[in-house]
Design an enzyme around this catalytic site. Structure first.
Site, PDB file in Angstrom:
ATOM      1  N   LYS A  36       0.816  -1.217   0.000  1.00 18.29           N
ATOM      2  CA  LYS A  36       0.000   0.000   0.000  1.00 18.29           C
ATOM      3  C   LYS A  36       0.845   1.260   0.000  1.00 18.29           C
ATOM      4  O   LYS A  36       0.435   2.282  -0.533  1.00 18.29           O
ATOM      5  CB  LYS A  36      -0.984  -0.001   1.181  1.00 18.29           C
ATOM      6  N   LYS A  43      -4.516 -10.941  -5.720  1.00 16.24           N
ATOM      7  CA  LYS A  43      -5.795 -11.198  -5.065  1.00 16.24           C
ATOM      8  C   LYS A  43      -6.858 -10.221  -5.571  1.00 16.24           C
ATOM      9  O   LYS A  43      -6.543  -9.105  -6.007  1.00 16.24           O
ATOM     10  CB  LYS A  43      -5.665 -11.112  -3.546  1.00 16.24           C
ATOM     11  N   LYS A  85     -11.053  -4.713  -3.723  1.00 18.07           N
ATOM     12  CA  LYS A  85     -11.955  -3.609  -4.043  1.00 18.07           C
ATOM     13  C   LYS A  85     -11.181  -2.362  -4.418  1.00 18.07           C
ATOM     14  O   LYS A  85     -11.732  -1.447  -5.026  1.00 18.07           O
ATOM     15  CB  LYS A  85     -12.922  -3.346  -2.895  1.00 18.07           C
TER      16      LYS A  85
END
Ligand code: ADP
Ligand code: NA
Length: 325
Positions: free
Chosen positions: A111, A193, A196
């Site tokens: 991230k 993976k 969203k």
């Protein structure tokens, strides 16, 4: 009977990954256990969020939890920021965390890459807040997808560390992964993976996607060049991922699916996967649209916060006493 806690970030739409990896497990746990399910909006703000959208997404997530089958009579459903003990214990857990161990988290590494030079410190200190979430409720079982397994390990480490320094106060929680679908993969890139936060909307299916969208995304999904329906997550990642989706909605085993599709190819299988998902999601979607319009939802959340506050405050008081605050 055990105590169960888990959370989902209201950071966008809810995907089939969240549903299969997390929510489906919550539904089956609610009948035997004392369950706390949390909308972790304070985790969501570790990356920039639009305030109005964040508020809407929190409500939306609550409606999705209920529409998926969580029963507010059986579980405590609440929003993280409405229980101040989370942030308070989160701070305390930060003080016993080491920068080095936090920097090693793969989610932090992933991230922080997308945040350029200005990496929010909250991305680094996400795990001690998650530890606080879990530990406040004397949690024994945490049902999560595979991507959260590392954060659960650090949660356990921090709980041990605290207990050793200040006396045994925390229960050491166990991670529970779903039997299948612990890692639902992206429809566009089966090496990644399903998430969203993927910028490519064709990579995930939202629980609220229309039948047309679902069909389009499944048809477009990446598969290998073969045409045989066989579960082989090493060499046939795309088709194995579609099989996992199919299995988790029909309850069929991979063997049964292989037998059924012996004489058929990818085209037919994709159409059937789309149908199974469309049919499976329809009742959930119908319930969602009723719930989101109703003030009953807000009542459930405020009752949930009240119940959670009672338990969380007790734990926080014990912790503060133990460390001399
Ligand atoms: P996301 O990673 O989509 O932003 P969260 O971090 O809010 O979602 O995760 C909520 C729950 O959903 C966690 O238990 C997580 O492990 C699970 N989860 C998320 N993505 C997947 C996936 N692709 N497959 C299985 N479980 C997943
Ligand atoms: Na995640």
């Amino acid at each position: 009977m055990s105590i169960v806690f888990s959370g989902i970030q209201p950071s966008g739409t809810i995907t089939l990954g969240n549903y299969i990896g997390a929510i489906k497990q919550f539904i089956s746990l609610q009948n035997q256990h004392t369950c706390y399910f949390c909308i972790v909006n304070q985790h969501a703000i570790t990356v920039p969020q639009d305030p109005d959208q964040l508020r809407r997404n929190s409500r939306k997530l609550a409606a999705l939890y209920l529409a998926a089958g969580l029963d507010p009579e059986k579980v405590t459903l609440f929003i993280q920021s409405e229980v101040p003990a989370h942030a308070q214990l989160g701070w305390i857990m930060q003080t016993i965390s080491y920068v080095g161990e936090l920097e090693r988290m793969t989610q932090f590494k992933d991230k922080s890459k997308s945040q350029g030079k200005s990496i929010p410190a909250g991305l680094l200190t996400y795990p001690p807040l998650m530890a606080a979430d879990v530990l406040l409720y004397n949690t024994e079982i945490v049902p999560v997808g595979d991507d959260q397994a590392q954060h659960m390990e650090i949660t356990r480490d921090l709980a041990h560390r605290f207990n050793q320094r200040f006396g045994t106060l925390f229960t050491i929680p166990k991670t529970q992964l779903p039997p299948t679908g612990s890692r639902v993969m992206s429809l566009q890139n089966p090496e990644k993976k399903m998430s969203k936060s993927d910028p490519n909307q064709n990579a995930y299916i939202s629980l609220l996607d229309s039948p047309k969208q679902i069909e389009k995304k499944i048809k477009k999904s990446t598969t290998d060049s073969g045409n045989e329906i066989r579960y082989d997550p090493q060499n046939k990642k795309g088709i194995s991922n579609l099989m996992a989706l199919y299995a988790s909605f029909t309850g069929e085993t991979f063997d049964q699916i292989e037998q059924k599709y012996l004489e058929k190819g990818y085209g037919q299988f994709k159409l059937d996967v789309a149908d199974v998902l469309i049919e499976g999601l329809k009742p959930l979607q119908d319930r969602y649209y009723q719930l989101i319009e109703s003030s009953h939802l807000d009542q459930i959340l405020s009752d949930g916060a009240e119940k959670a506050n009672e338990v969380a405050t007790k734990t926080l008081t014990k912790v503060e006493k133990a460390i001399g605050l």
